[in-house]
Design a protein around this motif. Structure first.
Motif, short mmCIF file in Angstrom:
data_model
loop_
_atom_site.label_atom_id
_atom_site.label_comp_id
_atom_site.label_asym_id
_atom_site.label_seq_id
_atom_site.Cartn_x
_atom_site.Cartn_y
_atom_site.Cartn_z
N ALA A 77 0.84 -1.20 0.00
CA ALA A 77 0.00 0.00 0.00
C ALA A 77 0.87 1.25 0.00
N ALA A 78 1.96 1.21 0.77
CA ALA A 78 2.85 2.37 0.82
C ALA A 78 3.46 2.64 -0.55
N ALA A 79 3.92 1.58 -1.21
CA ALA A 79 4.52 1.76 -2.54
C ALA A 79 3.48 2.33 -3.51
N ALA A 82 2.84 6.01 -2.76
CA ALA A 82 4.00 6.81 -3.18
C ALA A 82 4.01 6.99 -4.70
N GLU A 83 3.73 5.92 -5.42
CA GLU A 83 3.72 6.00 -6.89
C GLU A 83 2.65 6.98 -7.37
N ALA A 84 1.47 6.88 -6.76
CA ALA A 84 0.37 7.76 -7.19
C ALA A 84 0.67 9.22 -6.85
N VAL A 85 1.16 9.44 -5.64
CA VAL A 85 1.46 10.83 -5.24
C VAL A 85 2.55 11.40 -6.13
N PRO A 186 8.52 -8.41 -6.09
CA PRO A 186 8.29 -7.13 -6.79
C PRO A 186 7.82 -6.02 -5.86
N VAL A 187 7.04 -6.38 -4.85
CA VAL A 187 6.56 -5.37 -3.91
C VAL A 187 7.72 -4.86 -3.05
N LEU A 188 8.56 -5.78 -2.60
CA LEU A 188 9.74 -5.36 -1.82
C LEU A 188 10.64 -4.46 -2.66
N ALA A 189 10.81 -4.82 -3.92
CA ALA A 189 11.68 -4.02 -4.80
C ALA A 189 11.10 -2.62 -5.00
N ALA A 190 9.77 -2.54 -5.16
CA ALA A 190 9.13 -1.23 -5.35
C ALA A 190 9.28 -0.38 -4.09
N TRP A 191 9.17 -1.03 -2.94
CA TRP A 191 9.29 -0.30 -1.68
C TRP A 191 10.74 0.19 -1.51
#
Ligand code: BTN
Length: 246
Positions: A77-79, A82-85, A186-191
């Motif tokens: 959710a945090a990633a 962050a991407e949207a903002v 992939p989620v860890l990498a995005a974070w």
């Protein structure tokens, strides 16, 4: 996500409204949006300032994930936020473990996940997302002064609440789907790609004390790994991270 949206001018907390809807059987993806919250909640039992002009949103999720991956939902959710903002505000955005969204080290958004398990095994999660979009001229509470910022101040052009909500839901759906289909990596990498303060000395305040050391990484279950001066590695599951300035 977001096929059904409940808009309310004013609520106590959108997370409470979403929990009641989830208990009553609302479908995954149901969204609650409010203009203002009287009793917005933050992580670690904190209060969350929610004036008019902000984006106060809760999303009902019904994940089907093994327990260790469920704990990554907060980083996913945090990633996504962050991407949207970043896309809407055109400013670089960083993530502070576990899910504070920062612009220039000031908090622009926060996420509060609340999950409920039933004896019959059915579980739902309410993902509460707060973005400081505008404060409509309201004075910033003294204790938050200098620690938060808002997009009306940071972005080169006005950001619409609807566009931002849509962008968040689109990114959340993508990251949430990825966590189900592709697993943790992939989620860890995005974070990690947006992580603030990895490799730097930090102090983590825990409910039961504190850990001081180098913030090394985020583990596969979402824990923050901190290397202490004696070389021991500590895994932190809940706490408040501050950077130690040299
Ligand atoms: C934090 O950083 O401490 C998390 C803040 C989460 C705030 C959002 S606003 C919408 C939703 N409703 C709440 O009461 N809290 C979350």
């Amino acid at each position: 996500l977001g096929h059904t949206v409940h808009w309310l001018e004013e609520v106590g907390s959108t997370n409470d409204v979403a929990r009641r809807l989830a208990e009553a059987g609302a479908a995954e993806g149901t969204v609650v949006l409010a203009g203002r919250q009287r009793a917005g909640r933050g992580r670690l039992r904190r209060w969350w300032w929610s004036p008019l002009g902000g984006l106060w949103m809760s999303v009902i999720l019904r994940p089907t994930l093994p327990p260790e991956r469920l704990s990554l939902l907060t980083l996913a959710a945090a990633a996504a936020v962050a991407e949207a903002v970043e896309g809407q505000a055109e400013r670089p955005v960083a993530l502070k473990w576990p899910n504070d969204v920062l612009i220039d080290n000031r908090k622009v958004a926060g996420i509060l996940l609340e999950s409920v398990a039933h004896p019959d095994g059915a579980e739902y999660v309410v993902a509460g997302i707060g973005v400081n979009l505008d404060v409509e001229g309201e004075p910033v509470p003294a204790e938050l002064e200098g620690r938060l910022t808002w997009l009306a101040r940071e972005a080169p052009r006005p950001v619409s609440r609807n566009d931002l909500a849509e962008a968040i839901l689109e990114r959340l759906e993508a990251r949430y789907g990825q966590l189900h289909q592709e697993g943790a990596e992939p989620v860890l990498a995005a974070w990690r790609a947006r992580a603030a303060w990895l490799g730097e000395p930090v102090r983590v305040t825990l409910p039961t004390g504190e850990v001081v050391g180098i913030a090394l990484d985020v583990a596969a279950d979402g824990a923050l790994v901190v290397e202490q001066a004696d070389g021991r590695r500590r895994r932190v599951l809940a706490g408040d991270v501050q950077r130690l300035r040299p």
